[in-house]
Write a protein that holds these residues in place. Structure first.
Motif, PDB file in Angstrom:
ATOM      1  N   THR A  74       4.966 -28.614  11.921  1.00  0.00           N
ATOM      2  CA  THR A  74       5.289 -29.007  10.555  1.00  0.00           C
ATOM      3  C   THR A  74       5.630 -27.768   9.727  1.00  0.00           C
ATOM      4  O   THR A  74       5.372 -26.630  10.146  1.00  0.00           O
ATOM      5  CB  THR A  74       4.095 -29.726   9.906  1.00  0.00           C
ATOM      6  OG1 THR A  74       2.977 -28.808   9.850  1.00  0.00           O
ATOM      7  CG2 THR A  74       3.703 -30.952  10.723  1.00  0.00           C
ATOM      8  N   GLN A  75       6.180 -28.000   8.537  1.00  0.00           N
ATOM      9  CA  GLN A  75       6.520 -26.879   7.658  1.00  0.00           C
ATOM     10  C   GLN A  75       5.288 -26.039   7.336  1.00  0.00           C
ATOM     11  O   GLN A  75       5.343 -24.808   7.338  1.00  0.00           O
ATOM     12  CB  GLN A  75       7.141 -27.393   6.356  1.00  0.00           C
ATOM     13  CG  GLN A  75       8.550 -27.928   6.509  1.00  0.00           C
ATOM     14  CD  GLN A  75       9.168 -28.329   5.178  1.00  0.00           C
ATOM     15  OE1 GLN A  75       8.531 -28.228   4.122  1.00  0.00           O
ATOM     16  NE2 GLN A  75      10.409 -28.786   5.214  1.00  0.00           N
ATOM     17  N   TYR A 118      23.939 -21.525   7.968  1.00  0.00           N
ATOM     18  CA  TYR A 118      22.885 -21.821   8.940  1.00  0.00           C
ATOM     19  C   TYR A 118      21.522 -21.360   8.426  1.00  0.00           C
ATOM     20  O   TYR A 118      20.505 -22.026   8.634  1.00  0.00           O
ATOM     21  CB  TYR A 118      23.211 -21.144  10.271  1.00  0.00           C
ATOM     22  CG  TYR A 118      22.194 -21.374  11.356  1.00  0.00           C
ATOM     23  CD1 TYR A 118      21.940 -22.655  11.844  1.00  0.00           C
ATOM     24  CD2 TYR A 118      21.476 -20.306  11.901  1.00  0.00           C
ATOM     25  CE1 TYR A 118      21.006 -22.861  12.844  1.00  0.00           C
ATOM     26  CE2 TYR A 118      20.544 -20.515  12.895  1.00  0.00           C
ATOM     27  CZ  TYR A 118      20.313 -21.791  13.361  1.00  0.00           C
ATOM     28  OH  TYR A 118      19.378 -21.995  14.346  1.00  0.00           O
ATOM     29  N   HIS A 163      20.562 -21.191   5.232  1.00  0.00           N
ATOM     30  CA  HIS A 163      20.105 -22.154   4.224  1.00  0.00           C
ATOM     31  C   HIS A 163      19.586 -23.417   4.888  1.00  0.00           C
ATOM     32  O   HIS A 163      18.509 -23.924   4.540  1.00  0.00           O
ATOM     33  CB  HIS A 163      21.256 -22.488   3.271  1.00  0.00           C
ATOM     34  CG  HIS A 163      20.888 -23.492   2.219  1.00  0.00           C
ATOM     35  ND1 HIS A 163      21.049 -24.858   2.395  1.00  0.00           N
ATOM     36  CD2 HIS A 163      20.331 -23.340   0.983  1.00  0.00           C
ATOM     37  CE1 HIS A 163      20.644 -25.496   1.317  1.00  0.00           C
ATOM     38  NE2 HIS A 163      20.193 -24.596   0.446  1.00  0.00           N
ATOM     39  N   HIS A 164      20.327 -23.925   5.859  1.00  0.00           N
ATOM     40  CA  HIS A 164      19.908 -25.149   6.550  1.00  0.00           C
ATOM     41  C   HIS A 164      18.568 -24.960   7.251  1.00  0.00           C
ATOM     42  O   HIS A 164      17.663 -25.804   7.129  1.00  0.00           O
ATOM     43  CB  HIS A 164      20.977 -25.540   7.570  1.00  0.00           C
ATOM     44  CG  HIS A 164      20.560 -26.647   8.489  1.00  0.00           C
ATOM     45  ND1 HIS A 164      20.493 -27.967   8.084  1.00  0.00           N
ATOM     46  CD2 HIS A 164      20.151 -26.626   9.795  1.00  0.00           C
ATOM     47  CE1 HIS A 164      20.072 -28.720   9.099  1.00  0.00           C
ATOM     48  NE2 HIS A 164      19.864 -27.924  10.145  1.00  0.00           N
ATOM     49  N   THR A 165      18.418 -23.867   7.971  1.00  0.00           N
ATOM     50  CA  THR A 165      17.186 -23.603   8.714  1.00  0.00           C
ATOM     51  C   THR A 165      16.004 -23.393   7.774  1.00  0.00           C
ATOM     52  O   THR A 165      14.903 -23.918   8.001  1.00  0.00           O
ATOM     53  CB  THR A 165      17.353 -22.377   9.618  1.00  0.00           C
ATOM     54  OG1 THR A 165      18.442 -22.593  10.519  1.00  0.00           O
ATOM     55  CG2 THR A 165      16.089 -22.105  10.414  1.00  0.00           C
ATOM     56  N   VAL A 202      15.551 -24.348   4.560  1.00  0.00           N
ATOM     57  CA  VAL A 202      15.170 -25.520   3.770  1.00  0.00           C
ATOM     58  C   VAL A 202      14.587 -26.616   4.648  1.00  0.00           C
ATOM     59  O   VAL A 202      13.551 -27.214   4.327  1.00  0.00           O
ATOM     60  CB  VAL A 202      16.373 -26.047   2.967  1.00  0.00           C
ATOM     61  CG1 VAL A 202      16.034 -27.368   2.281  1.00  0.00           C
ATOM     62  CG2 VAL A 202      16.806 -25.017   1.924  1.00  0.00           C
ATOM     63  N   SER A 203      15.237 -26.897   5.782  1.00  0.00           N
ATOM     64  CA  SER A 203      14.756 -27.985   6.642  1.00  0.00           C
ATOM     65  C   SER A 203      13.514 -27.598   7.430  1.00  0.00           C
ATOM     66  O   SER A 203      12.642 -28.439   7.683  1.00  0.00           O
ATOM     67  CB  SER A 203      15.863 -28.413   7.615  1.00  0.00           C
ATOM     68  OG  SER A 203      16.209 -27.349   8.484  1.00  0.00           O
ATOM     69  N   GLY A 204      13.414 -26.334   7.801  1.00  0.00           N
ATOM     70  CA  GLY A 204      12.299 -25.919   8.642  1.00  0.00           C
ATOM     71  C   GLY A 204      11.095 -25.390   7.906  1.00  0.00           C
ATOM     72  O   GLY A 204       9.963 -25.477   8.400  1.00  0.00           O
ATOM     73  N   GLY A 230      11.051 -25.372   4.022  1.00  0.00           N
ATOM     74  CA  GLY A 230      11.020 -25.776   2.626  1.00  0.00           C
ATOM     75  C   GLY A 230      11.540 -24.712   1.679  1.00  0.00           C
ATOM     76  O   GLY A 230      11.429 -24.840   0.464  1.00  0.00           O
TER      77      GLY A 230
END
Length: 264
Positions: free
Chosen positions: A101-102, A224, A226-228, A230-232, A234
Motif C-alpha cells: 500500500t502507499q 512517468y 508524476h504517474h508513479t 501519485v499512483s504509488g 500519493g
C-alpha cells in the motif's frame, strides 16, 4: 534589491550544499532563504555536465584508455552529487518492488537498509547506463552532440525542480517538503519553465536529432515520474525525486548513446 540579492545567493548556496559536494559557505537556513532554492537545482547539473565535457576533452586529447574514459565519465555524476540521487533511486526501487500500500511504501522509503530489489535494479541501471555512456565516450561524437548530452544534466534538474513546486508532496515532513513549503511557487515555476524551454531549445539547436530525442526522453520520464509518484505514493518525496533524476538521465543517455551508435 540588496535583500533580494542576498536571498538569491543564500538560495543558491542551499541548493548546492543540499544536492552536491560543491563547497559553499555554511549558515543557518531560514525558510525565507529557501524561497528560490529550486531555481538553482540546474546549477548542479551545469557543474556535472561541465565536468563531463572537461573529462571528455582531456581524456581524448591525452589518450586515456577506453575503459578509463568510460568509467570516469559514468562516475562523475556520483562524484559531484555525492550519490544523493542514487540513494533515492535505491530506496524507491525497494518501495516500488514491494507492491504494498502507499503507507507501507512510504515506510520502506524511510528504512535505511538496502533490499535485494534495490541491488538488482541498481546493477541493471549501472549496466545500461555505463553501456550507453561507452557509446558516447568511444564513438567520439561531434562536439555539438556531446554538448547536448552534457546539457541533459541541467534538464533533469530543471524538471526535478518543477516537480517540487507543481506536484503534491506525499508527506508533510522531510527536506523536500520543506523546500516545497518554503518556495515562492509561482515565480519559481515561471523561472524553471523558462530555463527548461531555453535548455531544450539550445539542445535542439546545437544538434537537432539527439537534442530532440533527449528532450522527448526527458519529458516522457517526467510524465512517468508524476504517474508513479501519485499512483504509488500519493505524491513525491526527496527519495522519489532522486529516483526521477536517475531515471531521467538514464533515458537521455540511452537516447544520446543510441544516436551515437546508429548515426556516428
Amino acid at each position: 534589491m540588496v535583500t533580494l540579492i542576498k536571498r538569491l545567493v543564500k538560495s543558491m548556496c542551499i541548493a548546492l550544499s543540499m544536492y552536491s559536494r560543491i563547497p559553499v559557505p555554511s549558515f543557518s537556513w531560514q525558510d525565507a532563504d529557501m524561497a528560490y532554492a529550486v531555481c538553482f537545482f540546474p546549477l548542479v547539473g551545469a557543474v556535472t555536465g561541465g565536468c563531463c565535457a572537461a573529462w571528455l576533452y582531456v581524456s581524448m586529447k591525452y589518450g586515456a584508455g577506453d575503459m578509463l574514459r568510460t568509467a570516469v565519465l559514468a562516475c562523475i555524476p556520483l562524484i559531484v552529487t555525492g550519490g544523493i540521487h542514487f540513494d533515492g533511486f535505491l530506496d524507491t526501487s525497494d518501495a516500488l518492488a514491494s507492491y504494498q500500500t502507499q503507507e507501507k511504501r512510504l515506510e520502506i522509503l524511510k528504512d535505511p537498509h538496502v533490499g535485494a530489489f534495490a541491488v538488482i535494479r541498481a546493477l541493471v541501471f549501472c549496466g545500461i547506463y555505463t553501456g550507453f555512456v561507452s557509446r558516447i565516450s568511444l564513438q567520439i561524437l561531434p562536439w555539438k552532440a556531446a554538448a547536448v548530452w552534457c546539457s541533459g544534466f541541467v534538464l533533469s534538474r530543471i524538471l526535478s525542480g518543477l516537480s517540487v513546486v507543481l506536484f503534491p508532496s506525499a508527506k508533510r515532513t522531510g527536506s523536500l517538503y520543506r523546500f516545497a513549503a518554503s518556495a515562492d511557487r509561482v515565480r519559481s515555476a515561471a523561472v524553471l519553465m523558462a530555463e527548461g524551454i531555453a535548455c531544450m531549445s539550445i539542445m535542439i539547436l546545437l544538434s537537432p536529432i539527439p537534442g530532440a530525442c533527449m528532450a522527448a526522453a526527458a519529458l516522457c520520464s517526467f510524465w512517468y515520474y508524476h504517474h508513479t509518484a501519485v499512483s504509488g505514493f500519493g505524491g513525491i518525496t526527496g527519495d522519489i525525486a532522486g529516483w526521477f533524476v536517475c531515471i531521467c538521465e538514464l533515458a537521455m543517455t540511452v537516447a544520446a548513446g543510441a544516436y551515437a551508435w546508429i548515426f556516428c
